[in-house]
Design a protein around this motif. Structure first.
Motif, PDB file in Angstrom:
ATOM      1  N   THR A 186      18.486   2.629 -22.671  1.00 26.80           N
ATOM      2  CA  THR A 186      17.629   1.600 -23.237  1.00 26.80           C
ATOM      3  C   THR A 186      16.475   1.336 -22.277  1.00 26.80           C
ATOM      4  O   THR A 186      16.531   1.697 -21.093  1.00 26.80           O
ATOM      5  CB  THR A 186      18.402   0.293 -23.457  1.00 26.80           C
ATOM      6  OG1 THR A 186      18.868  -0.173 -22.172  1.00 26.80           O
ATOM      7  CG2 THR A 186      19.599   0.498 -24.386  1.00 26.80           C
ATOM      8  N   LEU A 187      15.431   0.674 -22.780  1.00 25.72           N
ATOM      9  CA  LEU A 187      14.305   0.354 -21.902  1.00 25.72           C
ATOM     10  C   LEU A 187      14.775  -0.480 -20.722  1.00 25.72           C
ATOM     11  O   LEU A 187      14.354  -0.250 -19.580  1.00 25.72           O
ATOM     12  CB  LEU A 187      13.214  -0.380 -22.678  1.00 25.72           C
ATOM     13  CG  LEU A 187      12.029  -0.884 -21.851  1.00 25.72           C
ATOM     14  CD1 LEU A 187      11.334   0.256 -21.110  1.00 25.72           C
ATOM     15  CD2 LEU A 187      11.037  -1.628 -22.748  1.00 25.72           C
ATOM     16  N   ALA A 188      15.653  -1.454 -20.981  1.00 30.03           N
ATOM     17  CA  ALA A 188      16.131  -2.309 -19.887  1.00 30.03           C
ATOM     18  C   ALA A 188      16.862  -1.488 -18.833  1.00 30.03           C
ATOM     19  O   ALA A 188      16.652  -1.679 -17.626  1.00 30.03           O
ATOM     20  CB  ALA A 188      17.044  -3.400 -20.444  1.00 30.03           C
ATOM     21  N   ALA A 189      17.718  -0.569 -19.277  1.00 26.99           N
ATOM     22  CA  ALA A 189      18.494   0.234 -18.336  1.00 26.99           C
ATOM     23  C   ALA A 189      17.600   1.190 -17.550  1.00 26.99           C
ATOM     24  O   ALA A 189      17.760   1.346 -16.329  1.00 26.99           O
ATOM     25  CB  ALA A 189      19.579   1.006 -19.080  1.00 26.99           C
ATOM     26  N   VAL A 190      16.670   1.830 -18.222  1.00 26.53           N
ATOM     27  CA  VAL A 190      15.796   2.785 -17.545  1.00 26.53           C
ATOM     28  C   VAL A 190      14.824   2.063 -16.615  1.00 26.53           C
ATOM     29  O   VAL A 190      14.539   2.532 -15.506  1.00 26.53           O
ATOM     30  CB  VAL A 190      15.055   3.650 -18.586  1.00 26.53           C
ATOM     31  CG1 VAL A 190      14.017   4.542 -17.914  1.00 26.53           C
ATOM     32  CG2 VAL A 190      16.051   4.508 -19.357  1.00 26.53           C
ATOM     33  N   ALA A 191      14.334   0.908 -17.039  1.00 20.86           N
ATOM     34  CA  ALA A 191      13.463   0.118 -16.162  1.00 20.86           C
ATOM     35  C   ALA A 191      14.202  -0.255 -14.885  1.00 20.86           C
ATOM     36  O   ALA A 191      13.652  -0.148 -13.777  1.00 20.86           O
ATOM     37  CB  ALA A 191      12.978  -1.130 -16.881  1.00 20.86           C
ATOM     38  N   ALA A 192      15.445  -0.693 -15.013  1.00 22.59           N
ATOM     39  CA  ALA A 192      16.232  -1.052 -13.836  1.00 22.59           C
ATOM     40  C   ALA A 192      16.430   0.157 -12.926  1.00 22.59           C
ATOM     41  O   ALA A 192      16.366   0.042 -11.695  1.00 22.59           O
ATOM     42  CB  ALA A 192      17.576  -1.625 -14.266  1.00 22.59           C
ATOM     43  N   HIS A 193      16.668   1.321 -13.509  1.00 21.55           N
ATOM     44  CA  HIS A 193      16.873   2.538 -12.711  1.00 21.55           C
ATOM     45  C   HIS A 193      15.648   2.856 -11.863  1.00 21.55           C
ATOM     46  O   HIS A 193      15.776   3.298 -10.719  1.00 21.55           O
ATOM     47  CB  HIS A 193      17.198   3.712 -13.637  1.00 21.55           C
ATOM     48  CG  HIS A 193      17.316   5.019 -12.920  1.00 21.55           C
ATOM     49  ND1 HIS A 193      18.400   5.352 -12.146  1.00 21.55           N
ATOM     50  CD2 HIS A 193      16.446   6.082 -12.845  1.00 21.55           C
ATOM     51  CE1 HIS A 193      18.222   6.563 -11.627  1.00 21.55           C
ATOM     52  NE2 HIS A 193      17.049   7.018 -12.033  1.00 21.55           N
ATOM     53  N   TYR A 194      14.447   2.627 -12.413  1.00 20.41           N
ATOM     54  CA  TYR A 194      13.216   2.939 -11.693  1.00 20.41           C
ATOM     55  C   TYR A 194      12.646   1.738 -10.937  1.00 20.41           C
ATOM     56  O   TYR A 194      11.523   1.795 -10.435  1.00 20.41           O
ATOM     57  CB  TYR A 194      12.172   3.504 -12.660  1.00 20.41           C
ATOM     58  CG  TYR A 194      12.500   4.909 -13.117  1.00 20.41           C
ATOM     59  CD1 TYR A 194      12.212   6.012 -12.309  1.00 20.41           C
ATOM     60  CD2 TYR A 194      13.132   5.138 -14.335  1.00 20.41           C
ATOM     61  CE1 TYR A 194      12.539   7.296 -12.722  1.00 20.41           C
ATOM     62  CE2 TYR A 194      13.461   6.426 -14.753  1.00 20.41           C
ATOM     63  CZ  TYR A 194      13.165   7.492 -13.940  1.00 20.41           C
ATOM     64  OH  TYR A 194      13.490   8.771 -14.349  1.00 20.41           O
ATOM     65  N   GLY A 195      13.426   0.658 -10.877  1.00 16.95           N
ATOM     66  CA  GLY A 195      12.990  -0.505 -10.111  1.00 16.95           C
ATOM     67  C   GLY A 195      11.867  -1.285 -10.747  1.00 16.95           C
ATOM     68  O   GLY A 195      11.072  -1.923 -10.047  1.00 16.95           O
ATOM     69  N   VAL A 196      11.792  -1.253 -12.063  1.00 14.41           N
ATOM     70  CA  VAL A 196      10.736  -1.951 -12.803  1.00 14.41           C
ATOM     71  C   VAL A 196      11.317  -3.218 -13.418  1.00 14.41           C
ATOM     72  O   VAL A 196      12.362  -3.171 -14.067  1.00 14.41           O
ATOM     73  CB  VAL A 196      10.155  -1.049 -13.911  1.00 14.41           C
ATOM     74  CG1 VAL A 196       9.211  -1.831 -14.811  1.00 14.41           C
ATOM     75  CG2 VAL A 196       9.455   0.153 -13.294  1.00 14.41           C
ATOM     76  N   SER A 197      10.648  -4.337 -13.225  1.00 14.57           N
ATOM     77  CA  SER A 197      11.121  -5.585 -13.812  1.00 14.57           C
ATOM     78  C   SER A 197      10.748  -5.621 -15.292  1.00 14.57           C
ATOM     79  O   SER A 197       9.702  -5.100 -15.701  1.00 14.57           O
ATOM     80  CB  SER A 197      10.523  -6.793 -13.090  1.00 14.57           C
ATOM     81  OG  SER A 197       9.109  -6.788 -13.214  1.00 14.57           O
TER      82      SER A 197
END
Length: 235
Positions: free
Chosen positions: A147-158
């Motif tokens: 998901t966007l939330a999961a992938v954002a977290a993986h790349y350190g994006v809030s």
């Protein structure tokens, strides 16, 4: 300079359901992000689709039926403005980032057709960048959700304001730039990055279908073609 180092547009929709063939758009977010971080909202509007808004969508997005009645625009008006901005971006050579383009792009196409508006530009010349497809390509065996939330977290994006167009757009462009910068194999432009994403999606889909067959899953096999077609089951 490659696509991730250039001006980027980001497109995101909120809608009444997960099937792009039948869902109705309730929010359009189309933003242009410059390399210095500055952003310009090209279209950032609620739409009153004239159909019942499911309670689960309100729970997910915070958008209420009263909001759509009070501030939602006419679908044809907002969609026509969105189409015009997309055409201008394509003519200007600005890539358009869409997280899970196989949902948003055909959904917009279906809504444009429903309201008898002009069709979307072909892809290419429109250059779409899908961080979901790219992430699956460069980190194929990573476990967990995409998901966007999961992938954002993986790349350190809030991710602020998840499941609203503006918040999702800001996170999506940041994730796209992170992926593009981290993997030299993605340092492509124009038709080349398009071809890579088509091939990457096809390989992922074939592998996923093999898994479904091996596990005797009841889930139907995926048949979507990136970015113009989508199985309803993919959401």
């Amino acid at each position: 300079m490659f696509w991730h180092d250039s001006s980027l547009a980001v497109f995101d929709l909120e809608a009444t359901g997960v099937d792009p063939r039948t869902a109705r758009i309730i929010e359009v977010g189309l933003f242009r992000f410059e390399t210095d971080g500055a952003s310009v909202p090209l279209v950032n509007r609620l739409i009153n689709p004239g159909v019942t808004l499911p309670t689960r969508i309100t729970a997910l997005t915070g958008i209420r039926p009263d909001d759509l009645v009070a501030t939602g625009g006419d679908p044809a008006e907002v969609l026509s403005a969105t189409h015009a901005e997309i055409v201008a971006l394509v003519e200007g050579g600005v890539p358009i980032v869409i997280y899970n383009a196989m949902y948003d792009w055909p959904l917009l196409a279906a809504e444009l057709a429903r309201h008898r508006l002009a069709a979307l530009p072909d892809v290419p010349p429109a250059i779409l960048i899908d961080p979901l497809v790219l992430d699956r390509h460069v980190d194929r065996y990573r476990k967990g959700k995409r998901t966007l939330a999961a992938v954002a977290a993986h790349y350190g994006v809030s991710l602020d304001g998840s499941h609203r167009a503006a918040g999702d757009a800001a996170a999506t462009v940041a994730v796209a730039r992170q992926i593009g910068g981290a993997y030299p194999e993605l340092h492509l432009d124009g038709p080349d990055i398009h071809t890579l994403q088509v091939d990457a999606h096809n390989r992922w889909q074939a592998s996923f279908n093999e898994y479904l067959v091996e596990t005797a899953s009841a889930r139907p096999l995926l048949t979507g073609v990136w970015p113009t077609g989508c199985d309803a089951s993919q959401g």
